[in-house]
Design a protein around this motif. Structure first.
Motif, PDB file in Angstrom:
ATOM      1  N   ARG A   1       7.965  -4.137 -31.599  1.00 19.74           N
ATOM      2  CA  ARG A   1       7.258  -3.457 -30.523  1.00 19.74           C
ATOM      3  C   ARG A   1       6.170  -4.343 -29.908  1.00 19.74           C
ATOM      4  O   ARG A   1       5.663  -4.074 -28.836  1.00 19.74           O
ATOM      5  CB  ARG A   1       6.648  -2.143 -31.023  1.00 19.74           C
TER       6      ARG A   1
ATOM      7  N   PRO B   1       4.021  -8.946 -25.586  1.00 15.60           N
ATOM      8  CA  PRO B   1       5.197  -8.114 -25.310  1.00 15.60           C
ATOM      9  C   PRO B   1       6.056  -7.941 -26.550  1.00 15.60           C
ATOM     10  O   PRO B   1       6.001  -8.757 -27.473  1.00 15.60           O
ATOM     11  CB  PRO B   1       5.941  -8.920 -24.237  1.00 15.60           C
TER      12      PRO B   1
ATOM     13  N   ASP C   1      11.628  -0.666 -21.357  1.00 16.29           N
ATOM     14  CA  ASP C   1      11.168  -2.046 -21.183  1.00 16.29           C
ATOM     15  C   ASP C   1      10.313  -2.425 -22.381  1.00 16.29           C
ATOM     16  O   ASP C   1       9.222  -1.876 -22.556  1.00 16.29           O
ATOM     17  CB  ASP C   1      10.351  -2.150 -19.887  1.00 16.29           C
ATOM     18  N   MET C   2      10.811  -3.356 -23.178  1.00 18.21           N
ATOM     19  CA  MET C   2      10.078  -3.734 -24.386  1.00 18.21           C
ATOM     20  C   MET C   2       8.847  -4.588 -24.083  1.00 18.21           C
ATOM     21  O   MET C   2       8.096  -4.939 -24.987  1.00 18.21           O
ATOM     22  CB  MET C   2      10.994  -4.454 -25.374  1.00 18.21           C
TER      23      MET C   2
ATOM     24  N   HIS D   1       6.773  -3.566 -21.574  1.00 18.82           N
ATOM     25  CA  HIS D   1       5.952  -2.688 -20.745  1.00 18.82           C
ATOM     26  C   HIS D   1       4.490  -2.748 -21.169  1.00 18.82           C
ATOM     27  O   HIS D   1       4.178  -2.834 -22.342  1.00 18.82           O
ATOM     28  CB  HIS D   1       6.467  -1.253 -20.862  1.00 18.82           C
TER      29      HIS D   1
ATOM     30  N   ARG E   1       7.555   1.230 -24.406  1.00 17.48           N
ATOM     31  CA  ARG E   1       8.417   0.199 -25.005  1.00 17.48           C
ATOM     32  C   ARG E   1       9.532   0.890 -25.795  1.00 17.48           C
ATOM     33  O   ARG E   1       9.472   1.009 -27.016  1.00 17.48           O
ATOM     34  CB  ARG E   1       7.602  -0.731 -25.916  1.00 17.48           C
TER      35      ARG E   1
END
Length: 771
Positions: free
Chosen positions: A128, A134, A172-173, A175, A181
RNA sequence: UGGCCCGUCGUCUAAUGGCAGGACACCGGUCUUUGGAACCGGGGGUGGUGGUUCGACUCCACCCGGGCCAACCA
């Protein structure tokens, strides 16, 4: 009116929800409702009651089978009703939507917007990322829709063990909002659900279940506390992507109720109950509605507190005194008065015949004109008074009994202390006093004034009662979250096993409010009090200015002050930072270069710094300057101030519609005095919403302005006549009132007056009294 | 070293860009058979720096301070 009510009025006006107001109160049935929930209950149910056809649903948010119980559901229903609210037929359970929720999840799977992740819990956590880095994609993220559907259906069928798979949204991982995420939507849990039994091996997560439950119930305004701010994005995302029906519910957050000396974490309260620090969820020291009720706090008082606290987005802490005020304010009106001696000292009236008894009468409720009737107070030679009402060596300002001094026995007569009897330990055991027959019933014949008035009880007629002196739960206003137990107030409950009360209190049914005069408000315990046993909980003390004065005079008597950090009230030795100039806040060399360039063109430092940061505005600036080069400073100012403001406040405004040429022409017109600044702003708004050239927008806009001096003067003179006190106050120096007069002119001309002219005239007229 | 949110009397909370107001607390007074209550009065505030405007708590920029977010909790 608070911001939520304003929003609802707006929605009603615009017809956003066809005039519907549907709120909901959605507790998880994993504990008891507390004072913090009360705020939410008052808000949600209050809102529903304030609007025709308004509704507030009670929805049990029971999506976690491991923590929830039917008994909590029942307690919650009872507590909400007790607070004075009613969900009518609108009782719902999130778990009743499991089937529907499951179908929504399949929609997401089929759209390729959800996938089954077979990573371990730790892997998911690690991938995560963090708030500053990110995350990375799960290796299972690209499974086919068919595989995901198959897997998810088998999850639902119970084919997999706990923890082997989860369903996640594919967002979107990387985000910036951690919640976006790829949030988990479902987990596998082979647990027994108190309501659904063993029907479901998978359970939806909060983020998934909540917005969809709101949508299923056609809720309009979904109100929750500030900590869910970050969840609003997934709330909206899910409703959009499952194609939830419109108009969709919208989440709005408000500040939770945080009360000094109180905690409202269900988890921590549960822990205090589990470890025996509290006797139960309804321990009178608990901030639960059940505890407050047992303590004697009324629903009216809690609602009053919520009223006083209001609803806002500011993160706030409420002074405990506000809670106490709300409680006293209500109880003062409803609690009958009685005498209670907590720590008795015998008083012998040496000049009163032994064996004789007379009855004094006292109001049950002073100041009510006798509506509540009177009570009988037997009086005789031997009486009890409270130990703290006598002082052998009184502190300065002490009004009560002292050796050789006088005091009034309330509703009876005055007495004088002639002798003090003590035991070997030096403890006072008896006061030998003489009473003054002339003062019977409240007379004060010689005009003699007795300051002290105390309560008392005839010794052989006093009735025994157990009194529990409840105090605040914690010793400090802000209990540290990591050491709740250490912050508990060791004196949160002092039990007086044999206090004495007046005979009329005998037989009081459980659940009765009293004011024990000079001590506070008490409530006969609904559980432990009975026919042959009187048990009273102290709900709240009286306001105590004497005690406050004593505490102020001698610091330390107030108890520990753990919350005050070392040196907090002194100089922290910090250095005062020099404010940065606008140019110094710039990050890159390129930005600094452009900044210098703008400055050399006459643009102010503040405007230049802002422009440099906004590529879009800068582009507009350059293009507009090409047409009106000597207006660089003005164009920059317009872009930084009025332009940015309109974009932020008006949804219809779009920067893309503004032609640089139109902007340049507009600024030039204002610079030349052709248009006032205010008119310019009106035209700019038109340009941003409709586009076109400056001349077109100018022609279309309503720019009529009243600047005729005669008209304005007449109006202002009329105002001065109408508000002579304000005019006088202005002349005495309250210059802020100029705004009042100009504002009135603007209002009465419906914004058409030239404010600059009006302001100038107003000042002239006001400063010169004329006649 | 991110995103989002929030800064108004001691505390809570108001103010379509136009009189900074209310409540609790505090202080003083009147009255009083609760050191209570009621009533009257008082002090006290827009985090900072710039900018825009006739006028800024409100709009813009930056700074400072606080909160939330990295449970298969809600």
């Amino acid at each position: 009116m608070d911001f939520i009510r304003s929003m609802i009025s707006r929605d009603l006006k615009t017809g956003k929800y066809d005039g519907r107001v549907v709120t909901r109160f959605p507790p998880e049935p994993n504990g008891f409702l507390h004072i913090g929930h009360a705020k939410s209950i008052c808000l949600n149910f209050g809102l529903a009651a304030e609007h025709d056809g308004g509704r507030c649903h009670l929805r049990l948010d029971d999506t976690n089978p491991d923590t929830e119980k039917a008994e909590f559901v029942e307690a919650m229903k009872r507590d909400i009703r007790w607070l004075g609210f009613d969900w009518e037929e609108h009782l719902y359970h999130a778990s009743d939507y499991f089937e529907q929720l499951y179908r929504y999840a399949l929609v997401l799977v089929d759209k390729g917007l959800a996938y089954v992740d077979s990573s371990t819990e730790e892997e998911i956590r690690e991938r995560r990322g963090s708030v500053t880095t990110p995350g990375i994609n799960s290796p299972y993220r690209d499974r086919s829709r068919e595989e995901n559907r198959d897997l998810f259906q088998r999850m639902r069928a119970g084919e997999f063990p706990d923890g082997s798979h989860v369903l996640r949204a594919k967002i979107d991982m990387a985000h910036r909002n951690m919640i976006m995420r790829d949030p988990l939507l479902y987990r596998i849990r082979h647990s027994h659900h108190y309501r659904q039994g063993d029907d479901w091996p998978i359970y939806p997560m909060y983020d998934f279940a909540h917005c969809l439950s709101d949508s299923v119930e056609r809720v309009t305004h979904s109100l929750c506390t500030l900590e869910f701010e970050n969840n609003r994005e997934i709330y909206d995302w899910l409703l959009v992507h499952v194609d939830a029906p419109v108009p969709r519910p919208e989440q709005t957050e408000f500040a939770p109720l945080v009360l000094d000396y109180v905690i409202t974490s269900k988890r921590k309260l549960k822990e205090l109950v589990r470890t025996g620090h509290m006797r139960g969820w309804d321990d009178p020291r608990m901030p639960t509605l059940a505890g407050l009720r047992r303590r004697g706090v009324t629903p009216e008082a809690i609602r009053k507190l919520c009223d006083m606290v209001g609803v806002a987005r500011t993160q706030s802490r409420v002074d405990f005194g506000k809670f106490e005020f709300a409680v006293r304010d209500d109880l003062n009106r409803r609690a009958l008065r009685a005498f209670c001696v907590l720590d008795p000292v015998k008083v012998v009236l040496t000049n009163y015949p032994a064996g004789r008894e007379e009855i004094f009468s006292a109001p049950r409720m002073p100041g009510d004109g006798g509506a509540a009737g009177t009570r009988a107070l037997p009086f005789g030679r031997d009486i009890w008074i409270d130990r703290e009402d006598f002082a052998e060596t009184p502190p300065p300002g002490f009004h009560r009994l002292r050796p050789g001094g006088e005091v009034r026995l309330k509703y009876a007569c005055t007495i004088r202390c002639d002798a003090v009897v003590k035991d070997e330990a030096g403890r006072v055991t008896e006061l030998r006093c003489s009473f003054d027959p002339a003062t019977r019933g409240g007379l004060a014949p010689q005009g003699r004034r007795v300051r002290g008035i105390i309560h008392w009880l005839k010794a052989d007629r006093a009735v025994r009662a157990e009194v529990r002196l409840i105090d605040r739960m914690f010793a400090v206003p802000e209990p540290p979250p990591d050491d709740i137990v250490g912050a508990l107030n060791p004196d949160s409950e002092r039990i007086v096993e044999s206090a004495l009360v007046e005979p009329g209190v005998a037989g009081t049914p459980p659940g009765t409010h009293y004011q024990f005069e000079r001590h506070g408000y008490f409530f006969s315990d609904p559980v432990d009090s009975g026919e042959d046993r009187l048990v009273f909980n102290r709900t709240v003390t009286m306001r105590d200015s004497w005690g406050a004065r004593l505490r102020k005079g001698s610091p330390g008597i107030d108890g520990p002050r753990l919350s005050v950090p070392e040196g907090a009230d002194g100089d922290d030795g910090g250095t005062v930072q020099r404010p940065l100039s606008p140019g110094e806040t710039l990050g890159s060399d390129e930005e600094r270069r452009r900044f210098r360039d703008l400055r050399s063109n006459g643009v102010s430092a503040a405007a230049a710094a802002s422009l440099v940061r906004s590529p879009k505005a800068l582009e507009l600036f350059e293009a507009a300057r090409a047409r009106y080069s000597e207006g660089a400073a003005s164009i920059a100012a317009w872009l930084v101030n009025d332009f940015t403001r309109l974009l932020g406040s008006d949804d219809r405004a779009d920067a893309g519609r503004l032609e640089p040429v139109a902007l340049a022409d507009l600024v030039r017109a204002v610079d030349s005095g052709d248009l006032s600044h205010r008119q310019g702003r009106t035209v700019l708004a038109a340009l941003l919403t409709r586009g076109g050239s400056f001349e077109e927008a100018r022609a279309a806009a309503d720019l009529a302005e009243i600047d005729d001096e005669g008209t304005l003067r007449t109006m202002l003179e009329g105002l001065v006549e109408e508000f002579p006190d304000k005019a006088a106050a202005f002349r005495e120096g309250r210059t802020g009132l100029l705004g009042f007069f100009v504002g009135q002119v603007m209002r009465r001309t419906r914004g058409k007056a030239d404010p600059k002219a009006a302001s100038r005239l107003a000042e002239a007229i006001l400063s010169d009294p004329g006649d």
